[in-house]
Design a protein around this motif. Structure first.
Motif, PDB file in Angstrom:
ATOM      1  N   ALA A 102       0.830  -1.202   0.000  1.00 54.53           N
ATOM      2  CA  ALA A 102       0.000   0.000   0.000  1.00 54.53           C
ATOM      3  C   ALA A 102       0.862   1.248   0.000  1.00 54.53           C
ATOM      4  O   ALA A 102       1.929   1.290   0.625  1.00 54.53           O
ATOM      5  CB  ALA A 102      -0.919  -0.006   1.216  1.00 54.53           C
ATOM      6  N   GLY A 103       0.371   2.270  -0.717  1.00 51.37           N
ATOM      7  CA  GLY A 103       1.007   3.574  -0.697  1.00 51.37           C
ATOM      8  C   GLY A 103       0.190   4.540   0.143  1.00 51.37           C
ATOM      9  O   GLY A 103      -0.551   4.135   1.046  1.00 51.37           O
ATOM     10  N   ASN A 104       0.309   5.799  -0.153  1.00 55.06           N
ATOM     11  CA  ASN A 104      -0.433   6.829   0.577  1.00 55.06           C
ATOM     12  C   ASN A 104      -1.855   6.889   0.044  1.00 55.06           C
ATOM     13  O   ASN A 104      -2.083   7.312  -1.096  1.00 55.06           O
ATOM     14  CB  ASN A 104       0.269   8.178   0.427  1.00 55.06           C
ATOM     15  N   ARG A 105      -2.826   6.508   0.846  1.00 51.03           N
ATOM     16  CA  ARG A 105      -4.222   6.460   0.398  1.00 51.03           C
ATOM     17  C   ARG A 105      -4.976   7.744   0.744  1.00 51.03           C
ATOM     18  O   ARG A 105      -6.164   7.854   0.477  1.00 51.03           O
ATOM     19  CB  ARG A 105      -4.913   5.236   0.999  1.00 51.03           C
ATOM     20  N   GLU A 106      -4.252   8.694   1.333  1.00 54.08           N
ATOM     21  CA  GLU A 106      -4.842   9.984   1.664  1.00 54.08           C
ATOM     22  C   GLU A 106      -4.448  11.073   0.669  1.00 54.08           C
ATOM     23  O   GLU A 106      -5.217  12.013   0.443  1.00 54.08           O
ATOM     24  CB  GLU A 106      -4.400  10.431   3.063  1.00 54.08           C
ATOM     25  N   THR A 107      -3.260  10.945   0.098  1.00 53.73           N
ATOM     26  CA  THR A 107      -2.695  12.025  -0.725  1.00 53.73           C
ATOM     27  C   THR A 107      -2.089  11.437  -1.989  1.00 53.73           C
ATOM     28  O   THR A 107      -1.189  10.584  -1.924  1.00 53.73           O
ATOM     29  CB  THR A 107      -1.620  12.797   0.057  1.00 53.73           C
ATOM     30  N   PHE A 108      -2.587  11.897  -3.144  1.00 56.99           N
ATOM     31  CA  PHE A 108      -2.070  11.413  -4.427  1.00 56.99           C
ATOM     32  C   PHE A 108      -2.564  12.329  -5.550  1.00 56.99           C
ATOM     33  O   PHE A 108      -3.513  13.114  -5.372  1.00 56.99           O
ATOM     34  CB  PHE A 108      -2.504   9.965  -4.694  1.00 56.99           C
ATOM     35  N   THR A 109      -1.929  12.182  -6.720  1.00 55.50           N
ATOM     36  CA  THR A 109      -2.308  12.965  -7.905  1.00 55.50           C
ATOM     37  C   THR A 109      -2.256  12.061  -9.129  1.00 55.50           C
ATOM     38  O   THR A 109      -1.292  11.304  -9.306  1.00 55.50           O
ATOM     39  CB  THR A 109      -1.358  14.157  -8.120  1.00 55.50           C
ATOM     40  N   TRP A 110      -3.299  12.155  -9.973  1.00 53.34           N
ATOM     41  CA  TRP A 110      -3.339  11.426 -11.248  1.00 53.34           C
ATOM     42  C   TRP A 110      -3.481  12.438 -12.362  1.00 53.34           C
ATOM     43  O   TRP A 110      -4.315  13.360 -12.292  1.00 53.34           O
ATOM     44  CB  TRP A 110      -4.520  10.462 -11.273  1.00 53.34           C
ATOM     45  N   SER A 111      -2.671  12.308 -13.416  1.00 56.85           N
ATOM     46  CA  SER A 111      -2.680  13.234 -14.558  1.00 56.85           C
ATOM     47  C   SER A 111      -2.640  12.430 -15.842  1.00 56.85           C
ATOM     48  O   SER A 111      -1.900  11.449 -15.955  1.00 56.85           O
ATOM     49  CB  SER A 111      -1.463  14.165 -14.493  1.00 56.85           C
ATOM     50  N   ALA A 112      -3.459  12.846 -16.829  1.00 54.33           N
ATOM     51  CA  ALA A 112      -3.444  12.180 -18.136  1.00 54.33           C
ATOM     52  C   ALA A 112      -4.003  13.115 -19.193  1.00 54.33           C
ATOM     53  O   ALA A 112      -4.793  14.022 -18.897  1.00 54.33           O
ATOM     54  CB  ALA A 112      -4.242  10.888 -18.109  1.00 54.33           C
ATOM     55  N   TRP A 113      -3.616  12.867 -20.431  1.00 52.26           N
ATOM     56  CA  TRP A 113      -4.214  13.525 -21.598  1.00 52.26           C
ATOM     57  C   TRP A 113      -5.221  12.563 -22.203  1.00 52.26           C
ATOM     58  O   TRP A 113      -4.921  11.376 -22.394  1.00 52.26           O
ATOM     59  CB  TRP A 113      -3.140  13.918 -22.610  1.00 52.26           C
ATOM     60  N   VAL A 114      -6.419  13.075 -22.482  1.00 54.38           N
ATOM     61  CA  VAL A 114      -7.545  12.223 -22.859  1.00 54.38           C
ATOM     62  C   VAL A 114      -8.209  12.780 -24.117  1.00 54.38           C
ATOM     63  O   VAL A 114      -8.522  13.968 -24.195  1.00 54.38           O
ATOM     64  CB  VAL A 114      -8.588  12.155 -21.722  1.00 54.38           C
ATOM     65  N   LYS A 115      -8.428  11.919 -25.097  1.00 53.52           N
ATOM     66  CA  LYS A 115      -9.184  12.265 -26.301  1.00 53.52           C
ATOM     67  C   LYS A 115     -10.394  11.342 -26.348  1.00 53.52           C
ATOM     68  O   LYS A 115     -10.259  10.130 -26.552  1.00 53.52           O
ATOM     69  CB  LYS A 115      -8.322  12.112 -27.554  1.00 53.52           C
ATOM     70  N   LYS A 116     -11.586  11.907 -26.144  1.00 55.27           N
ATOM     71  CA  LYS A 116     -12.788  11.092 -26.021  1.00 55.27           C
ATOM     72  C   LYS A 116     -13.207  10.478 -27.357  1.00 55.27           C
ATOM     73  O   LYS A 116     -13.022  11.084 -28.410  1.00 55.27           O
ATOM     74  CB  LYS A 116     -13.939  11.932 -25.481  1.00 55.27           C
ATOM     75  N   GLY A 117     -13.796   9.307 -27.252  1.00 56.32           N
ATOM     76  CA  GLY A 117     -14.443   8.682 -28.391  1.00 56.32           C
ATOM     77  C   GLY A 117     -15.943   8.753 -28.206  1.00 56.32           C
ATOM     78  O   GLY A 117     -16.619   9.656 -28.656  1.00 56.32           O
ATOM     79  N   THR A 118     -16.483   7.794 -27.460  1.00 56.42           N
ATOM     80  CA  THR A 118     -17.920   7.741 -27.202  1.00 56.42           C
ATOM     81  C   THR A 118     -18.350   8.867 -26.270  1.00 56.42           C
ATOM     82  O   THR A 118     -17.654   9.207 -25.315  1.00 56.42           O
ATOM     83  CB  THR A 118     -18.282   6.394 -26.558  1.00 56.42           C
ATOM     84  N   VAL A 119     -19.507   9.451 -26.554  1.00 54.64           N
ATOM     85  CA  VAL A 119     -20.123  10.408 -25.643  1.00 54.64           C
ATOM     86  C   VAL A 119     -21.451   9.824 -25.163  1.00 54.64           C
ATOM     87  O   VAL A 119     -22.022   8.935 -25.783  1.00 54.64           O
ATOM     88  CB  VAL A 119     -20.355  11.781 -26.319  1.00 54.64           C
ATOM     89  N   GLY A 120     -21.927  10.323 -24.003  1.00 56.02           N
ATOM     90  CA  GLY A 120     -23.230   9.900 -23.504  1.00 56.02           C
ATOM     91  C   GLY A 120     -23.255   8.530 -22.871  1.00 56.02           C
ATOM     92  O   GLY A 120     -24.278   7.847 -22.909  1.00 56.02           O
ATOM     93  N   ALA A 121     -22.131   8.103 -22.256  1.00 52.37           N
ATOM     94  CA  ALA A 121     -22.094   6.785 -21.620  1.00 52.37           C
ATOM     95  C   ALA A 121     -21.076   6.802 -20.481  1.00 52.37           C
ATOM     96  O   ALA A 121     -20.154   7.622 -20.472  1.00 52.37           O
ATOM     97  CB  ALA A 121     -21.719   5.705 -22.636  1.00 52.37           C
ATOM     98  N   TRP A 122     -21.261   5.911 -19.502  1.00 54.78           N
ATOM     99  CA  TRP A 122     -20.283   5.770 -18.426  1.00 54.78           C
ATOM    100  C   TRP A 122     -18.968   5.258 -19.012  1.00 54.78           C
ATOM    101  O   TRP A 122     -18.936   4.176 -19.617  1.00 54.78           O
ATOM    102  CB  TRP A 122     -20.775   4.788 -17.369  1.00 54.78           C
ATOM    103  N   LYS A 123     -17.891   6.027 -18.832  1.00 51.03           N
ATOM    104  CA  LYS A 123     -16.592   5.653 -19.372  1.00 51.03           C
ATOM    105  C   LYS A 123     -15.512   5.982 -18.335  1.00 51.03           C
ATOM    106  O   LYS A 123     -15.259   7.139 -18.031  1.00 51.03           O
ATOM    107  CB  LYS A 123     -16.313   6.392 -20.687  1.00 51.03           C
TER     108      LYS A 123
END
Length: 817
Positions: A46-67
């Motif tokens: 396990a790492g730090n479950r209180e403090t973290f950062t996630w970063s990404a570049w995203v180009k969407k395909g489908t719209v109007g759905a859980w993704k």
């Protein structure tokens, strides 16, 4: 097999993400929900479950759905569940199994470019700053408007960073919510809450938000995924060795390869030009029996339908893309690939290869070139030479009939097909160069932002901008200073929060208490500004307003207490000169770079039988003009190229376009003059003003679209990310068929839900019957706009709606919105 073409001078800005020598992202990984594609990792500790950062570049395909973008779950225990996910309404949601912590009011429906998304968490933050325990950034800006806000308790542990399965593209071990689209340059930082500037920055030349190298530690369970090792797609480049397992991706050459050259940077890590590539556009379709898109919007099933690409063919140069047939519709008909004129809503304007029983190249549904048969697995190439206005179709590397002459127009890539429904419709796979072409004619280029020509204007805010402020009813003059990069020459202002007139001032007539013009009325110049306030000067980076003489309301038009205001401002150049190009001289101030001029003139003492001409100073043909008699009452006369020189429109009312062959003397403006007819103008020896705009590619556009009456309204391709659009239905008029102005200063994200009507003095979001209307939403996108309402003034089925649009950013430098 040839490689994609990126020949020519490299065209990148000098910022970290735009220059060849700066930080570059070589490619992206394509996720397809139908394949069940995702990345997985189960940390050993396990790492730090209180403090973290996630970063990404995203180009969407489908719209109007859980993704799902990123999350964790062990499949059973609720404490292991935490996800960042797009919802069915295209909001971004941060949640666990029992709590929805954040849901944005902003929607994310732009499929043509890249979003930078950063989730930043620190539950150790104490009150009263508990809202900062979860922070979300999109394209460098922190999101602060949420429909749902629930803060975790202080020091709470989230599901992220435990010793259970984590997922990118699906929520850990949950076999659902697979992402559709492309993801690039993923960072996870264990133990630090960081903002977006740790991973990206604004390009110093273009203002585009671009990736930069992360220089800090990733922490124990942190990682950096570059997707540049095809033998180990989940390889961690941080140095931690926290590799991920790639599930159901392909690296085999061909249409199924999920490692694409599509990138949020201008170059790859070898200095080859890449950038954002065209895909098929689910927002821009003509649908008969159905369309289905998968594989990052590159694989399409079409049943009696058209689907266009996200990047228009530039007006010069040689351009190429391919389409491979996966399935035909019976033995009678097959639409493959071609080009289509921008804005068409039928087969008109289409050049394509079609038909099994009568194979050939077709123009506007008519066969103009007979060719040999069409079969499954055939690869069709479309080579468009805009310099010679010709189109050549290739089949499996050989020319497919003779080259066809095409009209001078703006074209988009077009995929078309037939079928009773998507179950038996034509299936094709498009390739715009994000993977190697099968055949690439010499000298032709792929459709990506690297190859797009440099725009005339890199930074539109140097020529057009928007100012907002809150009034304070000060007794003295008030300077409305801002971050404007120019001294404005045209200022069009409006009190948004109350019913007050629009007011307009320009630097050719000068500012002052007698110089107001009122776009929503037919008033003469100087009708009521002395009473309700006025502009006193045009300043270096703004303007100054004066208090009016009204003792009860103070400065209602420009500075009333707590009133919210907006002004749209244009730069018309540095000097006013006498223009003698027309039969009547005029005083003209013109900015030829931005295609905008202001001219004042006096009508002749008698009307010549054939009318008269006036110089506009633009050195290019005006597409949009506003003309007003300043000496007396009279309508604001509008010229718009889409309705032409025999139609009269009026800015100050809600009427339709009216046939009037004498108003513009039945003559289209030229690059030097415009024509005023012998009748239709109000009086002679009167003083007039003309505001004229010509089109500048990547900065302004004046055209039209056809309404469809649906909440899934028309998509309008501009070739830039708009900052303002003005619309008018020209086929239907009357109450509530108003002119509408939208901009990105009042609505900073989608949906853009704030309008003002130039023909009305009413407050924001009030229509012609003086009632609120909150159902006129529009999406501003990286390459145009899409109507998101069935509202009659903007989208009555079958009606023509004209528009004027100005850019925030040319598409070459646009992030998704």
């Amino acid at each position: 097999m040839s490689i994609l073409s990126n020949t020519g001078i490299r065209m990148g800005a000098s910022g970290a993400g735009g220059a060849e020598t700066g930080y570059q992202v070589a490619n992206s990984l394509r996720f397809n929900s139908g394949d069940g594609a995702y990345l997985s990792r189960t940390p050993s500790g396990a790492g730090n479950r209180e403090t973290f950062t996630w970063s990404a570049w995203v180009k969407k395909g489908t719209v109007g759905a859980w993704k799902n973008l990123f999350g964790s779950w062990d499949g059973s225990t609720s404490s292991t569940y935490f996800i960042l996910i797009f919802s069915t309404t295209d909001t971004l949601t941060i949640q666990d199994l029992s709590v929805n912590y954040r849901e944005t009011t902003q929607v994310f429906r732009d499929v043509s470019s890249w979003y930078h998304i950063v989730l930043s968490v620190d539950t150790t933050i104490s009150a009263p700053n508990e809202d900062n325990r979860i922070r979300l950034y999109v394209n460098g800006s922190e999101v602060t408007d949420f429909s749902t806000t629930n803060n975790p308790s202080q020091n709470a542990d989230f599901g992220i960073n435990g010793t259970h399965q984590h997922g990118i593209g699906r929520p850990g071990a949950q076999n659902a919510y697979y992402f559709d689209g492309s993801i690039s340059d993923v960072h996870f930082v264990d133990g630090l809450q960081l903002d977006a500037s740790s991973f990206a920055e604004e390009d110093e030349d273009t203002g585009q938000w671009v990736p930069k190298a992360y220089s800090g530690s990733h922490g124990t369970n942190g990682f950096h995924l570059k997707f540049d090792n095809t033998s180990d797609l989940g390889e961690d480049s941080s140095g931690n060795g926290n590799d991920w397992t790639a599930n159901n991706f392909s690296t085999t050459a061909g249409a199924g390869n999920d490692v694409l050259a599509d990138s949020p940077t201008t170059y790859d890590d070898s200095g080859n030009g890449v950038g954002n590539y065209a895909t098929l556009n689910p927002l821009d379709q003509i649908t008969g029996n159905g369309i289905a898109l998968v594989n990052g919007n590159l694989d399409a099933t079409l049943a009696n339908a058209h689907l266009r690409g996200t990047i228009a063919i530039p007006s010069s140069g040689k351009w190429y893309f391919e389409s491979t047939i996966i399935r035909l519709y019976s033995s009678a008909f097959a639409g493959t690939c071609g080009i289509v004129k921008q804005g068409t809503t039928s087969w008109s304007g289409v050049y394509s290869t079609t038909s099994v029983d009568a194979p050939g190249i077709y123009k506007n549904s008519s066969r103009v070139e007979t060719i040999s048969g069409i079969s499954v697995n055939d690869v069709f190439g479309v080579a468009i030479n805009m310099d010679s206005l010709s189109l050549q179709i290739y089949k499996n590397g050989s020319t497919f009939g003779a080259a066809v002459t095409i009209d001078a127009a703006t074209y988009l890539p077009n995929i078309s097909g037939n079928g009773n429904n998507t179950g038996d419709g034509v299936q094709v796979t498009a390739n715009f160069g994000q993977r190697p072409f099968d055949n690439l004619p010499t000298g032709y280029k792929a459709l990506n932002t690297y190859n797009l020509p440099d725009p005339t204007i890199d930074d539109p805010s140097l020529y057009f901008d928007i100012v907002t402020w809150t009034g304070d009813n000060s007794a003295s003059d008030r300077a409305i200073t801002s971050s404007l990069s120019f001294s404005p020459d045209l200022v069009w202002g409006k009190l948004r929060s109350s019913n007050r007139h629009h007011q307009l001032y320009d630097s050719v007539r000068q500012a002052g208490s007698s110089k107001d013009l009122t776009p929503n009325e037919n008033y003469a110049e100087g009708y009521d500004s002395a009473t309700y306030g006025y502009l006193t000067s045009f300043d270096t980076n703004g303007f100054t307003v004066a208090k009016g003489s009204d003792s009860t309301g103070g400065n209602n038009y420009w500075n009333a207490t707590s009133g919210t205001y907006i002004a749209w401002v244009w730069d018309a150049g540095s000097s006013t000169v006498t223009n003698t190009d027309g039969s009547v001289d005029s005083e003209v101030r013109a900015n030829t770079t931005a295609g905008f001029s202001i001219s004042t003139w006096t009508s002749p003492s008698s009307n010549p039988p054939s009318g008269w001409t006036l110089g506009h100073g633009l050195s290019s043909v005006p597409k949009f003009m506003l003309v007003k008699n300043r000496s007396t009452t009279g309508n604001w006369t509008v010229y718009h190229a889409s309705v032409g020189n025999t139609t009269a429109l009026y800015l100050n009312n809600d009427s339709t376009g009216q046939t009037n062959q004498t108003l513009w003397n039945n003559t289209t403006p030229t690059s030097t003059t415009w024509s005023a007819g012998s009748t239709g103008w109000y009086g002679t020896s009167n003083n007039f003003v003309t505001y004229a705009w010509s089109e500048v590619e990547g900065y302004s556009k004046f055209s039209s679209y056809e309404g469809n009456g649906s909440a899934d309204g028309p998509y309008v391709h501009l070739g830039f990310r708009p900052t303002l659009i003005l619309t008018k239905n020209v086929d239907t008029g009357g109450t509530n068929y108003d002119w509408c102005i939208y901009d990105n200063a009042r609505s900073t994200s989608n949906p853009n839900d704030k309008f003002l009507c130039p023909n009305l003095h009413y407050r924001e979001n009030y229509r012609g019957d003086n009632t609120a209307d909150n159902a006129r939403d529009v999406d501003f996108l990286s390459n145009g706009f899409k109507i998101r309402n069935g509202s009659s003034p903007m989208n009555k089925n079958g009606d023509t709606i004209i528009y004027a649009a100005f850019a925030e950013s040319p598409f070459k430098y646009s992030n998704a919105r």
